[in-house]
Design a protein around this motif. Structure first.
Motif, PDB file in Angstrom:
ATOM      1  N   GLU A 331      -1.723  -0.700   8.920  1.00  0.00           N
ATOM      2  CA  GLU A 331      -3.170  -0.681   8.667  1.00  0.00           C
ATOM      3  C   GLU A 331      -3.553   0.477   7.746  1.00  0.00           C
ATOM      4  O   GLU A 331      -4.400   0.325   6.855  1.00  0.00           O
ATOM      5  CB  GLU A 331      -3.932  -0.588   9.993  1.00  0.00           C
ATOM      6  N   LEU A 332      -2.939   1.627   7.956  1.00  0.00           N
ATOM      7  CA  LEU A 332      -3.215   2.767   7.087  1.00  0.00           C
ATOM      8  C   LEU A 332      -2.671   2.528   5.685  1.00  0.00           C
ATOM      9  O   LEU A 332      -3.244   3.021   4.695  1.00  0.00           O
ATOM     10  CB  LEU A 332      -2.604   4.037   7.681  1.00  0.00           C
ATOM     11  N   ALA A 333      -1.569   1.781   5.574  1.00  0.00           N
ATOM     12  CA  ALA A 333      -1.004   1.464   4.256  1.00  0.00           C
ATOM     13  C   ALA A 333      -1.999   0.661   3.420  1.00  0.00           C
ATOM     14  O   ALA A 333      -2.020   0.774   2.186  1.00  0.00           O
ATOM     15  CB  ALA A 333       0.306   0.702   4.418  1.00  0.00           C
ATOM     16  N   ASP A 337      -3.337   1.559  -0.383  1.00  0.00           N
ATOM     17  CA  ASP A 337      -3.395   0.650  -1.526  1.00  0.00           C
ATOM     18  C   ASP A 337      -4.792   0.560  -2.117  1.00  0.00           C
ATOM     19  O   ASP A 337      -4.957   0.255  -3.301  1.00  0.00           O
ATOM     20  CB  ASP A 337      -2.931  -0.750  -1.097  1.00  0.00           C
ATOM     21  N   LYS A 338      -5.799   0.848  -1.310  1.00  0.00           N
ATOM     22  CA  LYS A 338      -7.190   0.697  -1.754  1.00  0.00           C
ATOM     23  C   LYS A 338      -7.757   1.969  -2.364  1.00  0.00           C
ATOM     24  O   LYS A 338      -8.551   1.901  -3.310  1.00  0.00           O
ATOM     25  CB  LYS A 338      -8.055   0.254  -0.569  1.00  0.00           C
ATOM     26  N   PHE A 339      -7.358   3.133  -1.842  1.00  0.00           N
ATOM     27  CA  PHE A 339      -7.968   4.386  -2.269  1.00  0.00           C
ATOM     28  C   PHE A 339      -6.990   5.228  -3.078  1.00  0.00           C
ATOM     29  O   PHE A 339      -5.863   5.499  -2.646  1.00  0.00           O
ATOM     30  CB  PHE A 339      -8.441   5.191  -1.047  1.00  0.00           C
ATOM     31  N   ARG A 346       3.157   7.761   5.815  1.00  0.00           N
ATOM     32  CA  ARG A 346       4.552   7.805   6.220  1.00  0.00           C
ATOM     33  C   ARG A 346       4.665   8.164   7.699  1.00  0.00           C
ATOM     34  O   ARG A 346       3.722   8.639   8.315  1.00  0.00           O
ATOM     35  CB  ARG A 346       5.317   8.834   5.372  1.00  0.00           C
ATOM     36  N   GLY A 347       5.852   7.953   8.227  1.00  0.00           N
ATOM     37  CA  GLY A 347       6.100   8.313   9.609  1.00  0.00           C
ATOM     38  C   GLY A 347       6.900   7.260  10.333  1.00  0.00           C
ATOM     39  O   GLY A 347       7.433   6.315   9.735  1.00  0.00           O
ATOM     40  N   ILE A 352       2.664  10.124  12.478  1.00  0.00           N
ATOM     41  CA  ILE A 352       2.249   9.612  11.174  1.00  0.00           C
ATOM     42  C   ILE A 352       1.590  10.707  10.347  1.00  0.00           C
ATOM     43  O   ILE A 352       0.838  11.538  10.862  1.00  0.00           O
ATOM     44  CB  ILE A 352       1.264   8.428  11.366  1.00  0.00           C
ATOM     45  N   GLY A 353       1.875  10.692   9.060  1.00  0.00           N
ATOM     46  CA  GLY A 353       1.216  11.595   8.123  1.00  0.00           C
ATOM     47  C   GLY A 353       0.532  10.794   7.029  1.00  0.00           C
ATOM     48  O   GLY A 353       1.101   9.822   6.506  1.00  0.00           O
ATOM     49  N   VAL A 354      -0.694  11.177   6.677  1.00  0.00           N
ATOM     50  CA  VAL A 354      -1.430  10.559   5.573  1.00  0.00           C
ATOM     51  C   VAL A 354      -1.708  11.651   4.551  1.00  0.00           C
ATOM     52  O   VAL A 354      -2.519  12.544   4.791  1.00  0.00           O
ATOM     53  CB  VAL A 354      -2.751   9.923   6.050  1.00  0.00           C
ATOM     54  N   GLU A 355      -1.010  11.596   3.417  1.00  0.00           N
ATOM     55  CA  GLU A 355      -1.107  12.646   2.414  1.00  0.00           C
ATOM     56  C   GLU A 355      -2.241  12.348   1.432  1.00  0.00           C
ATOM     57  O   GLU A 355      -2.309  11.252   0.868  1.00  0.00           O
ATOM     58  CB  GLU A 355       0.214  12.788   1.666  1.00  0.00           C
TER      59      GLU A 355
END
Length: 429
Positions: A331-333, A337-339, A346-347, A352-355
């Protein structure tokens, strides 16, 4: 239920509805738990006490720090009754859920029986616990030394390794964080943790934002170290106890067996305990002289630790970490792709990490003030997340392992809304 009086145990209070101009876009999942009425000092007095009596190095999150009052599984409640989805879990410490009933009941029962006796005496809790804990490790990792914190466990692991090998140099990864004690600080290259004094001799360089190793990296690194007479230490303070989903310990994901493993955080679901697991041969090196820990193996700690292991098994939390964690990553992926400012997601499991970046081409870290605004917006909408990375540019998502897919939907929608708000502000400049 907003504006309606409810009762719990004879105490009347007004259930608060979280108000936000963006709340209509992210509906918080229901929760049957009703928090007690907050009856301690007013918020302003708490702030004054913190300013005057608590060391300034102990910093708080957010412009207006949260005054938390109660917790229930994946939820936290502040002094005004507002509810938050906890995606940081007390910095990756609340493994099975805030005030998990099984852990609560076990510790309450032990509290009435025996709080503490040092490990110079035998008591049932420590023996029952270490037998249960070591059964989860492969041979020859069957000997445990219990401590009070991850920093202490990592210090002890390094000390054991130096005693056993009579070598002193230690290599770790850049961006890792292994504790705040002198030895452990030597393994840390993050500027914000360095104080400009010598520490951790012989150390060469996590919290780096849930970065995964390349395939076969650990196998080859272990081989190189052992060929040179070294030992391999796996810090499982955050990756252990089923959080990565596919395996109970992070090292198992890479098909290696370390010489020493350190444990903390999720081991006690927030109870201050930790441990070092190693071989009998390596542990014997520490027995050459006296090495004593007053609180290590405390009866209350061991009972809490055993209850955590039971809860992980009975609630199938390792499987939940794999299923819900994979769902959240996917879901975060979609947001990646959008922003343009979401540089990487990743994770593994519920780690999980959102860079965040200025753009995907340059991959420059998003400025701190912009990251802070997204972070604050998520909090205002009821979602608590952490931050990490070399430039504090990575959002850390490591919730209690009892989180559900419905919670994930809410959290992702909150994050999406915060990102949309940021993009809109940036476009208006």
């Amino acid at each position: 239920m907003a504006g309606r009086l409810r009762r719990l145990g004879g105490v009347a209070f007004r259930q608060q509805k979280w108000k936000s101009s963006l709340s209509t876009q992210a509906k918080m999942p229901p929760c049957d738990f009703v928090p007690e009425k907050y009856e301690s000092y007013p918020y302003e007095r708490m702030q004054k006490i913190r300013e005057q009596n608590i060391a300034p190095s102990l910093k708080t999150y957010y412009k207006r720090p949260l005054l938390l009052h109660q917790g229930h599984m994946q939820w936290l409640f502040d002094h005004e009754g507002r509810r938050y989805l906890d995606l940081l879990a007390g910095i990756v410490t609340v493994s099975v859920g805030h005030c998990h009933p099984k852990v609560t009941m076990a510790t309450q029962k032990q509290l009435a029986r025996l709080w503490h006796t040092t490990n110079i005496y035998m008591h049932p809790a420590i023996h029952e616990y270490v037998e249960k804990l070591t059964s989860l490790f492969p041979d020859p990792l069957k000997v445990v030394y219990l401590t009070n914190s991850g920093s202490e466990a990592n210090d002890l692991a390094m000390f054991m390794a130096r005693l056993h090998t009579r070598n002193f140099d230690i290599i770790c990864l850049r961006g890792g964080y292994h504790g705040g004690s002198p030895y452990a600080l030597g393994l840390t290259s993050l500027t914000s943790y360095k104080h400009g004094v010598a520490n951790g001799f012989g150390c060469t360089t996590g919290v780096n934002g849930a970065v995964q190793y390349p395939r076969n990296f650990l196998k080859e690194a272990y081989q190189l170290i052992r060929e040179r007479g070294g030992l391999c230490i796996s810090d499982e303070v955050q990756t252990g106890f089923g959080r990565t989903g596919s395996h109970f310990w992070g090292f198992q994901t890479h098909g290696v067996v370390p010489d020493i493993v350190t444990l903390a955080k999720g081991i006690g679901n927030g109870f201050p305990m930790a441990g070092v697991v190693t071989t009998k041969e390596i542990a014997s090196s520490l027995a050459q002289n006296l090495h004593f820990n007053t609180f290590g193996g405390n009866p209350l700690a061991c009972v809490a630790g055993a209850a955590v292991l039971d809860a992980i098994e009975e609630d199938d939390l390792q499987k939940n970490s794999e299923d819900v964690g994979t769902y959240m990553l996917l879901e975060l992926a979609k947001l990646r792709d959008k922003f343009e400012i979401v540089g990487d997601v990743r994770g593994k499991g519920l780690m999980i990490g959102v860079e965040m970046v200025t753009d995907k081409d340059s991959r420059c870290p998003l400025p701190a003030e912009e990251i802070s605004q997204i972070w604050e917006d998520c909090k205002d909408m009821g979602v608590l997340i952490g931050r990490g990375g070399l430039y504090s540019q990575t959002f850390r998502i490591k919730p209690p392992m009892c989180i559900t897919k419905r919670d994930v939907d809410f959290a992702v929608e909150v994050f999406r809304t915060a990102l949309q708000r940021h993009v809109k502000k940036a476009a208006a400049k």
